[in-house]
Motif scaffolding. Structure first.
Motif, PDB file in Angstrom:
ATOM      1  N   HIS A 398     -57.987 -21.479   1.262  1.00 61.03           N
ATOM      2  CA  HIS A 398     -57.442 -21.638  -0.081  1.00 61.03           C
ATOM      3  C   HIS A 398     -55.926 -21.768  -0.001  1.00 61.03           C
ATOM      4  N   ILE A 400     -52.191 -22.138  -2.607  1.00 56.84           N
ATOM      5  CA  ILE A 400     -51.517 -22.151  -3.912  1.00 56.84           C
ATOM      6  C   ILE A 400     -50.345 -23.107  -3.787  1.00 56.84           C
ATOM      7  N   ASP A 401     -50.188 -23.981  -4.763  1.00 62.03           N
ATOM      8  CA  ASP A 401     -49.261 -25.112  -4.657  1.00 62.03           C
ATOM      9  C   ASP A 401     -47.850 -24.831  -5.153  1.00 62.03           C
ATOM     10  N   GLU A 437     -56.337 -29.745  -2.389  1.00 67.23           N
ATOM     11  CA  GLU A 437     -57.110 -29.092  -3.444  1.00 67.23           C
ATOM     12  C   GLU A 437     -56.206 -28.268  -4.350  1.00 67.23           C
ATOM     13  N   ALA A 438     -55.227 -27.579  -3.777  1.00 69.82           N
ATOM     14  CA  ALA A 438     -54.329 -26.744  -4.575  1.00 69.82           C
ATOM     15  C   ALA A 438     -53.518 -27.573  -5.562  1.00 69.82           C
ATOM     16  N   PHE A 441     -55.874 -28.476  -8.262  1.00 66.60           N
ATOM     17  CA  PHE A 441     -56.158 -27.323  -9.122  1.00 66.60           C
ATOM     18  C   PHE A 441     -54.986 -27.064 -10.071  1.00 66.60           C
ATOM     19  N   ARG A 540     -64.159 -23.041  -6.541  1.00 69.30           N
ATOM     20  CA  ARG A 540     -62.885 -22.834  -5.842  1.00 69.30           C
ATOM     21  C   ARG A 540     -61.722 -22.736  -6.832  1.00 69.30           C
ATOM     22  N   TYR A 544     -58.749 -20.035  -6.928  1.00 70.70           N
ATOM     23  CA  TYR A 544     -57.341 -20.449  -7.069  1.00 70.70           C
ATOM     24  C   TYR A 544     -56.646 -19.621  -8.145  1.00 70.70           C
ATOM     25  N   LYS A 545     -57.312 -19.450  -9.270  1.00 68.71           N
ATOM     26  CA  LYS A 545     -56.715 -18.689 -10.381  1.00 68.71           C
ATOM     27  C   LYS A 545     -56.571 -17.211 -10.016  1.00 68.71           C
TER      28      LYS A 545
END
Length: 556
Positions: A398, A400-401, A437-438, A441, A540, A544-545
């Motif tokens: 995972h 985070i962006d 993906e981040a 998201f 996913r 993320y959240k």
């Protein structure tokens, strides 16, 4: 029909690009790109402190070089029929100017002072000032932040101004005003010599500087004077009137007309921010989210004014301003502080060993550069190919962006990115998959916020470099969003949008929607969601959240 041409100029983060366009059909006649030389050298920037400044000479030299190059390519016959020029820029990218409207960095005394240069949109040195503005605003009966999503960002006008005023006495004492990049360039081209006569665009003023018709302009002096005495009286020098980008700032002055090989009859339009003009170039439609995807993203939405009652505002976005995108409609702006920058960061990490090749002396400088450039150019395409082939597994990494903070929803430049779930099998394609993906998201969080606030999203429009170059990222975007995303044909959407506004300001079209219909280049790709992949990404997204909430709560 008499021939007519217009020029659109797009000032991006790394370069400026100009296009000459046939105003009747949108055909691109000539194009030119100029890389900012001082920026390319990394001058005046301290990334570790989130300081990113650009010298006005990079802009001036790029403006002249690209337009002259376009004129040379197009020929004198076309030049004689150029009717208008419009410009878009990054934002909020303001600068301190003197009484003549000249950036202080153009004077000898401030030539090498970063605080006297344009403070680029991605500069986050003003986080303390943004926090102070947010705390201060809560004390007032009038909510002066309501039209900017309720949270003021360190990326914006007043936070940056206050930070410079607090840290540089000389700049503060010599600054007669504080001007956005998009407003200064039309002033320059029209030969402006009095900053009080500079026309400010509703786009920058409304989204970044707290201007609103509801307030009769900017917030009153008491708001700023009680925030910090250094701001006492400053707002009195700012105009209460602003202009939409379909209006004229004036005509090309004699000096610039001669320099560029054009006539003084060329109309110069009011400037606006790149994503706003890019949304027009990408043929935005009501309730279709236009995602301008480059180093960051700017997500633009237009809504008919009658659909939003006077009290309706969307929390946590970058503002809603009537006429900031299409005159007569409400423009709503959101976005991500890092998008393409996330991928660029990972590429730089992977390419670090190549710097050893440069320094080794085994190859000549030219050979080393060629090897590094060729290898670096293949990194992202090869990573995308490998990531697309990976199985979708529950325990995948995972990410985070927030590598450059979070723009929306709910701006905070104090946040950081993260990777979780790493193990000894976590190779480059798997990490890249997580980063892609981040970013998707993060994009989904914006759509969710609009819909939670009662503003439906009926479709997605992708424009910009990332949208056109990476099928893998766009497919993941469609799967995460669970809706199709159309990719606009133009590779210079922002510059084409500027050209559409130039045609409108010059009177070739009565309104910008007519220019869009006549000059739009259409779409050449569309990505559709896969139900199985969406189900995977939906789970996913919840992780993320959760990870993001943990990071935010613990200030990690």
């Amino acid at each position: 029909m008499k021939e007519a041409y217009v020029i659109g100029v797009d000032f991006g983060t790394d370069s400026v690009r100009s296009v000459i366009v046939n105003a009747h059909n949108g055909a691109e006649v000539a194009a030119s790109v100029f890389q900012y030389p001082r920026w390319k050298q990394g001058l005046y920037c301290v990334p570790s402190k989130n300081q990113f400044r650009q010298h006005p000479l990079d802009y001036i030299e790029g403006l002249e070089a690209t337009i002259k190059d376009c004129i040379q390519k197009a020929g004198t016959a076309v030049a004689a029929q150029v009717r208008g020029i419009s410009i878009d820029t990054t934002g909020s990218t303001p600068v301190a100017v003197d009484r003549q409207g000249r950036p202080l960095a153009l004077s000898a005394a401030f030539a090498d002072n970063p605080n006297a240069m344009f403070v680029l949109w991605k500069d986050h040195t003003a986080t303390a000032e943004a926090a102070a503005i947010n705390k201060h605003a809560a004390q007032f009966e009038t909510n002066y932040l309501r039209y900017v999503g309720g949270i003021y960002s360190s990326e914006w006008y007043w936070a940056k101004l206050l930070h410079i005023f607090r840290t540089d006495t000389a700049v503060r004492e010599h600054a007669a005003s504080w001007v956005e990049h998009a407003d200064w360039l039309p002033f320059l081209l029209t030969g402006g010599t009095d900053v009080q006569q500079l026309k400010r665009g509703v786009c920058t003023a409304g989204h970044k500087a707290l201007w609103s018709e509801a307030f009769g302009g900017f917030p009153p002096n008491t708001f700023f004077a009680t925030l910090d005495p250094l701001l006492d009286g400053f707002v009195k020098h700012l105009p209460s009137k602003t202009y939409a980008a379909d209006e004229a700032a004036g005509t090309l002055c004699a000096a610039w007309a001669e320099k560029l090989g054009l006539t003084t009859g060329v109309v110069v339009g009011i400037g606006a921010m790149d994503a706003h003009m890019g949304a027009v170039g990408g043929q935005i439609e009501p309730y279709h989210l236009s995602k301008v995807m480059g180093t960051s993203t700017c997500d633009m939405l237009v809504v008919p004014q009658e659909d939003l009652d006077g009290d309706k505002t969307v929390k946590g976005i970058c503002g809603q301003v009537t006429g900031s995108v299409i005159p007569g409609m409400t423009g709503l702006e959101a976005g991500q502080s890092a998008f393409g920058d996330v991928y660029a960061w990972f590429k730089q990490v992977l390419c670090w060993p190549l710097q050893l090749v440069k320094a080794s002396g085994v190859l000549t400088a030219a050979q080393a550069k060629a090897l590094v450039d060729e290898t670096a150019a293949q990194v992202i395409p090869e990573l995308a190919k490998a990531a697309a082939a990976l199985p979708l597994e529950e325990n995948d990494i995972h990410a985070i962006d927030w590598l450059n903070g979070r723009r929306t929803p709910d701006a905070s430049q104090l946040l950081h990115g993260a990777l979780t779930g790493l193990n000894l099998g976590s190779d480059a394609p798997r990490i890249f998959k997580a980063l892609v993906e981040a970013t998707c998201f993060g994009a989904k969080a914006i759509v969710d916020r609009f819909e939670e606030e009662g503003v439906p999203i009926k479709g997605l429009i992708g424009v910009g470099g990332v949208a056109r170059k990476s099928a893998y990222i766009m497919q993941v975007m469609a799967d995460v969003m669970n809706m199709p995303i159309r990719i606009h044909r133009s590779e210079q959407t922002c510059a084409i949008g500027a050209a559409m506004f130039a045609a409108t300001a010059a009177g070739i079209y009565p309104k910008v929607e007519d220019a869009m219909a006549a000059m739009g280049q259409g779409f050449d790709e569309e990505y559709f969601p896969d139900p199985e992949r969406h189900a995977y990404y939906k789970k996913r997204m919840e992780q993320y959240k959760k990870i993001g909430a943990f990071l935010e709560h613990n200030n990690l």
